[in-house]
Write a protein that holds these residues in place. Structure first.
Motif: not given
Length: 310
Positions: A94-99
């Motif tokens: 989920l980190e790249p989605i949030l970024k």
């Protein structure tokens, strides 16, 4: 992207990485704390009625789903059954989605739902909301007086933390929250207690913990029977520190969880055995300067303390 939105996304990203780093290092207490703080920030933004930061409704839903996943991972870390209910590898996806939330347009990778229509407020945050208070006149709103729906995924487990490792010559404290006396106990929806340890300036000395939703309501009592492990050795608490207990419940009409009253215990009250402490009106006064009793009736918070020393 505005400077404000860029700055916010950078802060969220840094907090996300900090939590997953703690998680991968096995520092579970720190990971849980970081996940819960970030989840509250994300939920607050997702449920905001003001669109100052360019987020569309679809983006807000994605932000809310990421918050749900943070709650699920936090709950998994606290589970005595397994820490694989929601895996760290899943969360890292989920980190790249949030970024890249402003350009993300794919289907969310997990079948989760945002927390519906409830404001999840950080400790003390509801003090800044409107204050018309109907609690003392009876009535926390509609709903079955004996039903406790879950606040967030994992809420039935609360956000309680395990006891710290023992150290020679140092004392750990377990507080059992037995029950709280309230004249309208039967009308409280989804009740729980937030426990925090503050210094004289109201600054947190340990991670904040929420109890699970109460076990049952009976006459003028809400029963918890739950153990809280204070996350610092007693000898290391600063002079003037106090342990706070904020009783919270859900208000359907306003659609948020509100503090009804609070109690606190000072350092000279730490001793083995049972103790009853007085209840005070909100807003929670962490500096203990303007205290006002909730009621003249003999209604209290009932606790039991256990000290552990090697």
């Amino acid at each position: 992207m505005s400077e404000a939105a860029r700055s916010l996304l950078q802060r969220w990203g840094a907090s996300f990485r900090k939590g997953t780093d703690f998680d991968s290092w096995g520092q579970l207490v720190e990971a849980i704390d970081e996940y819960q703080i970030l989840a509250r920030h994300l939920q607050k933004e997702a449920q905001s009625q003001h669109n100052n930061l360019e987020f569309t409704e679809d983006q807000k839903k994605t932000i809310a789903k990421i918050a749900t996943c943070l709650e699920l991972r936090s709950a998994a870390l606290q589970s005595t059954q397994s820490q694989d209910e929601f895996k760290l590898e899943d969360l890292k996806k989920l980190e790249p989605i949030l970024k890249n939330i402003l350009t993300y347009n794919k289907e969310f990778p997990f079948d989760v739902q945002p927390v519906p229509l409830r404001k999840i407020l950080a400790p003390g945050e509801e003090e800044h909301l409107e204050f018309e208070e109907d609690d003392e006149e009876g009535g926390a709103g509609a709903g079955s007086p004996n039903s406790f729906p879950a606040r967030v995924p994992g809420a039935n487990k609360g956000t309680l933390l395990p006891r710290l490792p023992s150290e020679p010559g140092m004392t750990l404290l377990t507080i059992t929250i037995e029950k709280i006396g309230l004249k309208d106990a039967g009308q409280c929806i989804d009740p729980y207690i937030t426990v925090s340890v503050k210094d004289l300036n109201g600054i947190d000395l340990t991670p904040v913990q929420d109890t699970p939703v109460a076990l049952r309501k009976e006459d003028t009592y809400v029963h918890f029977n739950v153990d809280i492990e204070i996350q610092k050795h007693i000898e290391r608490l600063t002079k003037g520190a106090a342990i706070f207990f904020e009783f919270k419940h859900y208000k359907p009409k306003k659609r948020f969880t509100s503090t009804k009253c609070f109690a606190f215990m000072e350092m000279d009250e730490i001793k083995p055995g049972a103790i009853v402490i007085e209840l005070y009106k909100k807003p929670t006064d962490f500096k203990r300067k303007k205290l006002q009793l909730l009621t003249k009736k003999p209604l209290y918070l009932h606790l039991h303390q256990t000290l552990h020393k090697e």
